[in-house]
Design an enzyme around this catalytic site. Sequence first.
Site, short mmCIF file in Angstrom:
data_model
loop_
_atom_site.label_atom_id
_atom_site.label_comp_id
_atom_site.label_asym_id
_atom_site.label_seq_id
_atom_site.Cartn_x
_atom_site.Cartn_y
_atom_site.Cartn_z
N HIS A 1 48.44 50.04 40.12
CA HIS A 1 48.70 50.79 38.60
C HIS A 1 50.06 51.45 38.89
CE1 HIS A 1 45.43 48.70 36.71
NE2 HIS A 1 44.79 48.95 37.80
N SER B 1 42.98 53.50 37.07
CA SER B 1 43.08 52.81 36.00
C SER B 1 42.32 53.24 34.89
CB SER B 1 42.86 51.21 36.43
OG SER B 1 41.74 50.98 36.80
N LYS C 1 50.02 42.32 38.86
CA LYS C 1 49.82 43.32 37.58
C LYS C 1 51.61 43.47 37.13
CE LYS C 1 45.80 45.62 38.73
NZ LYS C 1 44.92 44.61 38.31
N1 PLP Z 1 43.20 48.26 43.40
C1 PLP Z 1 43.27 48.56 42.24
C2 PLP Z 1 43.56 50.07 41.75
C3 PLP Z 1 43.16 47.85 40.95
O1 PLP Z 1 43.12 48.12 39.78
C4 PLP Z 1 43.14 46.07 41.27
C5 PLP Z 1 42.74 45.23 40.37
O2 PLP Z 1 42.00 45.39 39.26
C6 PLP Z 1 43.02 45.87 42.44
C7 PLP Z 1 43.00 46.77 43.52
C8 PLP Z 1 42.70 44.45 43.03
O3 PLP Z 1 43.89 43.84 42.82
P1 PLP Z 1 44.06 42.09 43.01
O4 PLP Z 1 43.76 41.88 41.57
O5 PLP Z 1 45.32 42.02 43.30
O6 PLP Z 1 42.83 41.77 43.96
#
Ligand code: PLP
Length: 351
Positions: free
Chosen positions: A166, A138, A197
């Site tokens: 993502h 990200s 997301k």
């Molecule tokens: N994994 C990645 C690559 C993320 O970008 C995010 C969120 O920022 C998460 C996990 C965590 O996701 P959640 O918001 O559903 O806890």
Amino acid sequence: AGILNFCANNYLGLSSHPEVIRAAAEALEKFGAGLIFSAVPSIHKDLEEKIARFHQREDAILYASCFDANAGIFEVLLTPEDAVLSDELNHASIIDGIRLCKANKYRYKHMDMQDLEAKLQDAQKHRLRLVATDGAFSMDGDIAPLREICQLAQKYDALVFIDECHATGFLGPNGRGSDELLGVMDKVTIINSTLGKALGGAAGGYTTGPKPLIDLLRQRSRPYLFSNSLPPAVVGCASKALDLLMESNAIAQSMAAKTQRFRSKMTAAGFTISGKDHPICPVMLGDARLAAVMAEDMLKRGIYVIGFSYPVVPKGKARIRVQISAVHSDEDIDRCVEAFTEVGRKHGALP
Ligand code: PLP
């Protein structure tokens, strides 16, 4: 008013889709605002089945967030006799999940296949090997080389885990994710992802993969066992979002075209955009102050973007991270590029 948002994770615009909102309202009406501890009505099971179908896997398990899914998997799957090999730029929640398990830990250089191979060779002495990577990263908008990772995994008898937060909903011809984009849907063993997301919701995460693994997680995964299940409205919302994506790939396809438009116009204007083929488009500026003042000036021109600098990204690699959404029109994208060009010239980022 009049401000265009270019920094939202709402990649497909589904959070404001009328059918998604209606589905959330109906679930709220029917099942109430919350659930008693561990009580899981049928809509949760239906959503788990739908997630598995969407990703073409055997089964799925829901969590309150993908952070929880990542926190809950490694400890269940891996013992002190096993090894986990993790990309150094993996998301914080993968890092934390790995910290909780007692497996032998290897950190390979970001997307560096030589380094991964060397570490896989060393890890042959362990019982089981798991390679863990974000499908798409990200901060840089780059996509993991999953074809190469899966080839190495096959060669060294390892399992592959990807975090698709993502990627789910918009990467690949049908929006299935980075494994679809790179043609390795049958080679990646486990997928963790978020409902919060591209799928439009405010929360929720899941693991999908082989049925015996999902059964084990239901019995042993701590964030699943010791935390509330998802509120019905969130389940209703995600379920409708998946229906829309499985009915048609039009939204996912329009996303790819818009991403391409922004990336090529910004590159032609003289900017360096990190990554490739991903709607996260980091405009690389280097200097932290430059990123901050340019983001401020972009807002004055009606474009909302955010500057990132150390410690979120390495020193000297400050950037403005732009996120393209399927709801941006071509005119919105052109307006964003024009504003960047004006602001870039004003602050000396462009000649
Ligand atoms: N994994 C990645 C690559 C993320 O970008 C995010 C969120 O920022 C998460 C996990 C965590 O996701 P959640 O918001 O559903 O806890």
